[in-house]
Design a protein around this motif. Sequence first.
Motif, PDB file in Angstrom:
ATOM      1  N   PHE A  99       0.816  -1.209   0.000  1.00 28.01           N
ATOM      2  CA  PHE A  99       0.000   0.000   0.000  1.00 28.01           C
ATOM      3  C   PHE A  99       0.855   1.267   0.000  1.00 28.01           C
ATOM      4  O   PHE A  99       0.531   2.241  -0.679  1.00 28.01           O
ATOM      5  CB  PHE A  99      -0.946   0.000   1.201  1.00 28.01           C
ATOM      6  CG  PHE A  99      -1.837   1.199   1.226  1.00 28.01           C
ATOM      7  CD1 PHE A  99      -2.923   1.289   0.373  1.00 28.01           C
ATOM      8  CD2 PHE A  99      -1.579   2.255   2.080  1.00 28.01           C
ATOM      9  CE1 PHE A  99      -3.738   2.408   0.369  1.00 28.01           C
ATOM     10  CE2 PHE A  99      -2.390   3.376   2.089  1.00 28.01           C
ATOM     11  CZ  PHE A  99      -3.468   3.446   1.239  1.00 28.01           C
ATOM     12  N   LEU A 100       1.957   1.273   0.760  1.00 27.20           N
ATOM     13  CA  LEU A 100       2.806   2.466   0.802  1.00 27.20           C
ATOM     14  C   LEU A 100       3.334   2.810  -0.584  1.00 27.20           C
ATOM     15  O   LEU A 100       3.324   3.974  -0.982  1.00 27.20           O
ATOM     16  CB  LEU A 100       3.970   2.278   1.777  1.00 27.20           C
ATOM     17  CG  LEU A 100       4.955   3.452   1.856  1.00 27.20           C
ATOM     18  CD1 LEU A 100       4.256   4.742   2.261  1.00 27.20           C
ATOM     19  CD2 LEU A 100       6.089   3.133   2.811  1.00 27.20           C
ATOM     20  N   ASN A 101       3.770   1.818  -1.336  1.00 26.75           N
ATOM     21  CA  ASN A 101       4.268   2.081  -2.692  1.00 26.75           C
ATOM     22  C   ASN A 101       3.177   2.692  -3.568  1.00 26.75           C
ATOM     23  O   ASN A 101       3.434   3.629  -4.323  1.00 26.75           O
ATOM     24  CB  ASN A 101       4.805   0.802  -3.327  1.00 26.75           C
ATOM     25  CG  ASN A 101       6.085   0.338  -2.672  1.00 26.75           C
ATOM     26  OD1 ASN A 101       6.833   1.117  -2.122  1.00 26.75           O
ATOM     27  ND2 ASN A 101       6.317  -0.952  -2.724  1.00 26.75           N
ATOM     28  N   TRP A 102       1.971   2.168  -3.460  1.00 23.14           N
ATOM     29  CA  TRP A 102       0.852   2.719  -4.234  1.00 23.14           C
ATOM     30  C   TRP A 102       0.591   4.164  -3.828  1.00 23.14           C
ATOM     31  O   TRP A 102       0.418   5.043  -4.679  1.00 23.14           O
ATOM     32  CB  TRP A 102      -0.395   1.864  -4.016  1.00 23.14           C
ATOM     33  CG  TRP A 102      -1.584   2.449  -4.699  1.00 23.14           C
ATOM     34  CD1 TRP A 102      -1.944   2.267  -6.001  1.00 23.14           C
ATOM     35  CD2 TRP A 102      -2.544   3.347  -4.131  1.00 23.14           C
ATOM     36  NE1 TRP A 102      -3.088   2.995  -6.274  1.00 23.14           N
ATOM     37  CE2 TRP A 102      -3.474   3.664  -5.148  1.00 23.14           C
ATOM     38  CE3 TRP A 102      -2.713   3.910  -2.870  1.00 23.14           C
ATOM     39  CZ2 TRP A 102      -4.539   4.526  -4.925  1.00 23.14           C
ATOM     40  CZ3 TRP A 102      -3.782   4.767  -2.658  1.00 23.14           C
ATOM     41  CH2 TRP A 102      -4.676   5.056  -3.680  1.00 23.14           C
ATOM     42  N   ALA A 103       0.568   4.425  -2.518  1.00 23.92           N
ATOM     43  CA  ALA A 103       0.302   5.776  -2.025  1.00 23.92           C
ATOM     44  C   ALA A 103       1.395   6.744  -2.465  1.00 23.92           C
ATOM     45  O   ALA A 103       1.102   7.878  -2.856  1.00 23.92           O
ATOM     46  CB  ALA A 103       0.173   5.763  -0.502  1.00 23.92           C
TER      47      ALA A 103
ATOM     48  N   GLU B  38       4.602  -1.491  14.888  1.00 23.98           N
ATOM     49  CA  GLU B  38       5.942  -2.076  14.869  1.00 23.98           C
ATOM     50  C   GLU B  38       6.613  -1.833  13.518  1.00 23.98           C
ATOM     51  O   GLU B  38       7.826  -1.918  13.405  1.00 23.98           O
ATOM     52  CB  GLU B  38       5.867  -3.572  15.148  1.00 23.98           C
ATOM     53  CG  GLU B  38       5.414  -3.871  16.564  1.00 23.98           C
ATOM     54  CD  GLU B  38       5.364  -5.356  16.857  1.00 23.98           C
ATOM     55  OE1 GLU B  38       5.929  -6.152  16.082  1.00 23.98           O
ATOM     56  OE2 GLU B  38       4.765  -5.722  17.873  1.00 23.98           O
ATOM     57  N   TRP B  39       5.846  -1.564  12.476  1.00 26.82           N
ATOM     58  CA  TRP B  39       6.378  -1.297  11.147  1.00 26.82           C
ATOM     59  C   TRP B  39       6.579   0.199  10.969  1.00 26.82           C
ATOM     60  O   TRP B  39       5.765   1.011  11.414  1.00 26.82           O
ATOM     61  CB  TRP B  39       5.415  -1.805  10.077  1.00 26.82           C
ATOM     62  CG  TRP B  39       5.884  -1.491   8.692  1.00 26.82           C
ATOM     63  CD1 TRP B  39       6.732  -2.236   7.941  1.00 26.82           C
ATOM     64  CD2 TRP B  39       5.559  -0.334   7.918  1.00 26.82           C
ATOM     65  NE1 TRP B  39       6.958  -1.621   6.731  1.00 26.82           N
ATOM     66  CE2 TRP B  39       6.255  -0.445   6.692  1.00 26.82           C
ATOM     67  CE3 TRP B  39       4.777   0.791   8.139  1.00 26.82           C
ATOM     68  CZ2 TRP B  39       6.171   0.519   5.702  1.00 26.82           C
ATOM     69  CZ3 TRP B  39       4.690   1.747   7.147  1.00 26.82           C
ATOM     70  CH2 TRP B  39       5.384   1.600   5.936  1.00 26.82           C
ATOM     71  N   MET B  40       7.663   0.577  10.330  1.00 29.46           N
ATOM     72  CA  MET B  40       7.936   1.974   9.994  1.00 29.46           C
ATOM     73  C   MET B  40       8.462   2.026   8.566  1.00 29.46           C
ATOM     74  O   MET B  40       9.198   1.132   8.140  1.00 29.46           O
ATOM     75  CB  MET B  40       9.022   2.556  10.903  1.00 29.46           C
ATOM     76  CG  MET B  40       8.706   2.563  12.357  1.00 29.46           C
ATOM     77  SD  MET B  40       7.522   3.845  12.738  1.00 29.46           S
ATOM     78  CE  MET B  40       7.218   3.463  14.444  1.00 29.46           C
ATOM     79  N   PRO B  41       8.130   3.080   7.822  1.00 30.14           N
ATOM     80  CA  PRO B  41       8.701   3.215   6.482  1.00 30.14           C
ATOM     81  C   PRO B  41      10.186   3.552   6.574  1.00 30.14           C
ATOM     82  O   PRO B  41      10.631   4.165   7.543  1.00 30.14           O
ATOM     83  CB  PRO B  41       7.908   4.377   5.874  1.00 30.14           C
ATOM     84  CG  PRO B  41       7.470   5.180   7.052  1.00 30.14           C
ATOM     85  CD  PRO B  41       7.241   4.182   8.161  1.00 30.14           C
ATOM     86  N   ALA B  42      10.937   3.142   5.582  1.00 32.92           N
ATOM     87  CA  ALA B  42      12.349   3.515   5.509  1.00 32.92           C
ATOM     88  C   ALA B  42      12.431   4.991   5.133  1.00 32.92           C
ATOM     89  O   ALA B  42      11.819   5.416   4.155  1.00 32.92           O
ATOM     90  CB  ALA B  42      13.068   2.660   4.476  1.00 32.92           C
ATOM     91  N   LEU B  43      13.158   5.743   5.931  1.00 35.89           N
ATOM     92  CA  LEU B  43      13.287   7.173   5.686  1.00 35.89           C
ATOM     93  C   LEU B  43      14.644   7.484   5.075  1.00 35.89           C
ATOM     94  O   LEU B  43      15.608   6.756   5.299  1.00 35.89           O
ATOM     95  CB  LEU B  43      13.120   7.956   6.994  1.00 35.89           C
ATOM     96  CG  LEU B  43      11.756   7.854   7.653  1.00 35.89           C
ATOM     97  CD1 LEU B  43      11.744   8.632   8.957  1.00 35.89           C
ATOM     98  CD2 LEU B  43      10.663   8.360   6.743  1.00 35.89           C
TER      99      LEU B  43
ATOM    100  N   LEU C  55       5.651  11.853   7.462  1.00 37.86           N
ATOM    101  CA  LEU C  55       4.297  11.950   8.000  1.00 37.86           C
ATOM    102  C   LEU C  55       3.754  10.559   8.332  1.00 37.86           C
ATOM    103  O   LEU C  55       3.167  10.343   9.399  1.00 37.86           O
ATOM    104  CB  LEU C  55       3.383  12.650   6.996  1.00 37.86           C
ATOM    105  CG  LEU C  55       1.903  12.736   7.361  1.00 37.86           C
ATOM    106  CD1 LEU C  55       1.705  13.561   8.623  1.00 37.86           C
ATOM    107  CD2 LEU C  55       1.113  13.323   6.215  1.00 37.86           C
ATOM    108  N   ILE C  56       3.977   9.611   7.440  1.00 36.76           N
ATOM    109  CA  ILE C  56       3.532   8.238   7.682  1.00 36.76           C
ATOM    110  C   ILE C  56       4.246   7.673   8.903  1.00 36.76           C
ATOM    111  O   ILE C  56       3.630   7.022   9.756  1.00 36.76           O
ATOM    112  CB  ILE C  56       3.761   7.364   6.436  1.00 36.76           C
ATOM    113  CG1 ILE C  56       2.834   7.823   5.305  1.00 36.76           C
ATOM    114  CG2 ILE C  56       3.550   5.884   6.760  1.00 36.76           C
ATOM    115  CD1 ILE C  56       3.168   7.229   3.964  1.00 36.76           C
ATOM    116  N   GLN C  57       5.552   7.942   9.026  1.00 39.12           N
ATOM    117  CA  GLN C  57       6.292   7.437  10.184  1.00 39.12           C
ATOM    118  C   GLN C  57       5.724   8.010  11.492  1.00 39.12           C
ATOM    119  O   GLN C  57       5.554   7.291  12.469  1.00 39.12           O
ATOM    120  CB  GLN C  57       7.774   7.761  10.080  1.00 39.12           C
ATOM    121  CG  GLN C  57       8.545   7.153  11.257  1.00 39.12           C
ATOM    122  CD  GLN C  57       9.950   7.639  11.367  1.00 39.12           C
ATOM    123  OE1 GLN C  57      10.200   8.843  11.264  1.00 39.12           O
ATOM    124  NE2 GLN C  57      10.871   6.722  11.565  1.00 39.12           N
TER     125      GLN C  57
END
Length: 59
Positions: free
Chosen positions: A2-6, A45-50, A34-36
């Motif tokens: 979903f993150l890739n799509w967003a 427990e999941w975080m996007p790679a920044l 913002l997502i983080q």
Amino acid sequence: MFLNWALRARLGQVVGAGLSPRQVLDQRDDFKRLIQRQCVQIGSEWMPALPNEDQKGAA
């Protein structure tokens, strides 16, 4: 994922708005931050790679 799509949808919007390539990348990184923050807020427990903050603004 979903993150890739967003991210693709958001980048399509800012590219369509005529932002420069640097501005597009900055918008992408801001969106991921913002997502983080939201993940932290809900205790995920999941975080996007920044991006590496030391490299921000480097050519």
